[in-house]
Scaffold this motif. Structure first.
Motif, short mmCIF file in Angstrom:
data_model
loop_
_atom_site.label_atom_id
_atom_site.label_comp_id
_atom_site.label_asym_id
_atom_site.label_seq_id
_atom_site.Cartn_x
_atom_site.Cartn_y
_atom_site.Cartn_z
N HIS A 31 19.30 -9.82 39.35
CA HIS A 31 18.35 -9.19 38.43
C HIS A 31 17.56 -10.22 37.64
CE1 HIS A 31 20.66 -10.07 34.73
NE2 HIS A 31 21.74 -9.82 35.45
N GLY A 32 16.60 -9.73 36.87
CA GLY A 32 15.74 -10.58 36.07
C GLY A 32 16.19 -10.64 34.61
N ASN A 33 15.32 -11.21 33.78
CA ASN A 33 15.59 -11.38 32.36
C ASN A 33 15.58 -10.04 31.65
OD1 ASN A 33 16.06 -12.73 29.97
ND2 ASN A 33 13.92 -13.33 29.67
N VAL A 34 16.40 -9.91 30.61
CA VAL A 34 16.53 -8.69 29.81
C VAL A 34 16.67 -7.48 30.73
CG1 VAL A 34 15.66 -7.41 27.82
CG2 VAL A 34 15.06 -9.81 28.06
N SER A 35 17.68 -7.52 31.55
CA SER A 35 17.99 -6.43 32.48
C SER A 35 19.44 -6.61 32.93
CB SER A 35 17.02 -6.44 33.66
OG SER A 35 17.16 -7.60 34.45
N SER A 36 19.80 -6.00 34.04
CA SER A 36 21.13 -6.17 34.61
C SER A 36 21.10 -5.67 36.03
CB SER A 36 22.19 -5.40 33.79
OG SER A 36 22.14 -4.02 34.09
N ASP A 192 16.04 5.98 31.02
CA ASP A 192 17.14 5.79 30.07
C ASP A 192 18.16 4.75 30.55
OD1 ASP A 192 15.95 7.64 28.47
OD2 ASP A 192 17.41 9.23 28.79
N ARG A 193 18.51 4.79 31.84
CA ARG A 193 19.54 3.86 32.32
C ARG A 193 19.03 2.42 32.29
NH1 ARG A 193 20.06 4.83 38.86
NH2 ARG A 193 17.88 5.36 39.29
N TYR A 194 17.72 2.24 32.47
CA TYR A 194 17.16 0.89 32.45
C TYR A 194 17.06 0.38 31.01
CZ TYR A 194 16.10 2.35 37.17
OH TYR A 194 16.21 2.83 38.46
N VAL A 195 16.71 1.25 30.09
CA VAL A 195 16.70 0.87 28.68
C VAL A 195 18.10 0.46 28.24
CG1 VAL A 195 16.32 1.67 26.32
CG2 VAL A 195 14.69 2.28 28.13
N ALA A 196 19.11 1.23 28.64
CA ALA A 196 20.49 0.89 28.30
C ALA A 196 20.87 -0.48 28.86
CB ALA A 196 21.44 1.96 28.83
N ALA A 197 20.42 -0.77 30.07
CA ALA A 197 20.70 -2.08 30.67
C ALA A 197 20.02 -3.19 29.89
CB ALA A 197 20.25 -2.09 32.12
N THR A 201 21.69 -6.84 26.81
CA THR A 201 21.39 -8.27 26.74
C THR A 201 21.97 -8.87 25.47
OG1 THR A 201 19.32 -7.92 27.95
CG2 THR A 201 19.50 -9.94 26.65
N ARG A 202 22.69 -9.99 25.59
CA ARG A 202 23.18 -10.71 24.41
C ARG A 202 22.02 -11.48 23.80
NH1 ARG A 202 26.65 -8.31 27.85
NH2 ARG A 202 28.82 -8.57 27.25
N THR A 203 21.92 -11.45 22.50
CA THR A 203 20.85 -12.16 21.81
C THR A 203 21.42 -13.32 21.00
OG1 THR A 203 20.96 -10.66 19.91
CG2 THR A 203 19.40 -10.10 21.66
N TYR A 208 19.67 -14.84 24.68
CA TYR A 208 18.25 -14.52 24.64
C TYR A 208 17.78 -14.44 23.20
CZ TYR A 208 13.80 -12.22 25.19
OH TYR A 208 12.46 -11.94 25.13
N PRO A 209 16.74 -15.16 22.82
CA PRO A 209 15.89 -15.99 23.67
C PRO A 209 16.33 -17.45 23.77
CG PRO A 209 14.89 -15.78 21.51
CD PRO A 209 16.15 -14.96 21.47
N GLY A 210 17.16 -17.93 22.80
CA GLY A 210 17.55 -19.33 22.75
C GLY A 210 17.02 -19.99 21.48
N ASP A 211 17.17 -21.30 21.41
CA ASP A 211 16.67 -22.03 20.24
C ASP A 211 15.29 -22.62 20.54
OD1 ASP A 211 17.54 -23.97 22.08
OD2 ASP A 211 18.19 -25.35 20.53
#
Length: 342
Positions: A31-36, A192-197, A201-203, A208-211
């Motif tokens: 998968h890509g960023n901010v997803s699962s 809805d299922r994609y928003v939940a995924a 994302t850990r922030t 995400y996003p990092g320093d």
């Protein structure tokens, strides 16, 4: 039935989706960023029975162990996690499919361990020269410190709403709004299922996003050494010698023509936004040109083909950044042709 499993590897514990009881040629979907891996569920369900689709969550996403991301290694934290997952399940060689950031992860694994890749499918992949801060088809830096790339480019409101679990669409920075307006060219029927995924994302600075760190060059920030966006900064991630790998598996590059994220005029590239007046202070095209992301990918894959590799580019008109969700029949046809021909 698609089920989630936990697999302990020699690096971390990986959550992955699979079809219960399915065997066959393994197809690993990244998968890509901010997803699962949830973003691959429709593809998994549609793949012919001869294939065994597996969709692992990368570290810091979905249900996988949220270890910190060392961005100074580029995407290798993720690609080596993926390698450990493939080895833990004794899958290789595998058909590898990578979407967006996952395309960069897949490219890195191919560069480092080509013997484990039976075929490679890149779906709207991040440029082999990272995201932001470069120009030209050879990925030259706009500034030596990578100014304009990395975690400093993330919208703080988007990060806050992920952290707070916002499911509505009142704000243009809400995950649902971002899904509807940038991940796809038109809203999905069942978001809805994609928003939940996305909300899994850990922030933070390790995720995400990092320093970020200040820069004297426009727009005033450069990538730090931690977190997801910095792992795609061109000072940390660069694959410009893909043509050297042996063996050379066939590569399918499939993308949506209406992609606004990975594009030669990306709405997420600050240099392009500066050029159109959306970000103030842009110093001009001579000092800070926009990144030609698609042209950069094509240049790297052209060299791969010239060195004897098989490459096919498929452009899907009307589709955006998530061609596998937006045009599933066209995507599946191209994917299965690639898998069968490997």
């Amino acid at each position: 039935m698609i089920v989630d499993r936990l697999t302990a590897t020699d690096r971390l514990t990986v959550n992955h989706a699979e079809i219960e009881g399915r065997t066959g040629e393994p197809v690993v979907l990244v998968h890509g960023n901010v997803s699962s891996g949830v973003f691959w569920h429709p593809t998994m369900a549609d793949l012919p029975d001869r294939y065994r689709p597996l969709a692992p969550d990368l570290r810091g996403f979905g249900g996988t162990e949220p270890l910190p991301v060392d961005a100074t290694r580029g995407l290798r934290d993720h690609s080596e996690d993926l390698l450990s997952y493939v080895e833990a399940l004794a899958l290789g060689p595998v058909h590898l499919v990578g979407w967006s950031m996952g395309g960069g992860v897949a490219l890195q694994l191919l560069r480092d361990r080509p013997e484990l890749v039976r075929s490679l499918t890149l779906v709207n992949p991040v440029s082999p020269y990272g995201f932001g801060g470069t120009h030209g088809v050879d990925g030259r830096l706009n500034s030596p410190d990578g100014a304009g790339s990395g975690a400093g480019g993330a919208a703080p409101e988007f990060v806050r709403l992920i952290r707070e679990g916002e499911r509505g669409a009142e704000s243009p920075f809400a995950p649902r709004s971002v899904l509807d307006t940038t991940y796809v060219s038109e809203p999905l029927a069942e978001p809805d299922r994609y928003v939940a995924a996305m909300l899994a994302t850990r922030t933070g600075e390790d995720h995400y996003p990092g320093d970020s760190r200040p820069s004297d060059a426009w727009p005033g920030f450069a990538p730090g050494g931690r977190g997801v966006l910095n792992s795609m900064a061109p000072t940390h991630f660069r694959i410009d010698d893909l043509e050297l790998v042996e063996p050379k598996p066939p590569i399918l590059w499939i993308r949506g023509a209406a992609d606004v994220i990975v594009s030669d005029a990306s709405l997420f590239d600050l240099a392009h936004l500066g050029a159109i007046g959306a970000v103030p202070g842009w110093p001009g095209a001579d000092a800070c040109p926009a990144q030609p992301m698609v042209a950069q990918t094509r240049a790297v894959l052209d060299r791969y083909a010239a060195a004897g590799g098989r490459v096919r580019e498929v452009v899907v008109e009307g589709a955006g950044h998530s061609v596998h969700l937006e045009r599933p029949k066209e995507f599946l046809t191209a994917l299965v042709e690639t898998l069968a021909g490997a």
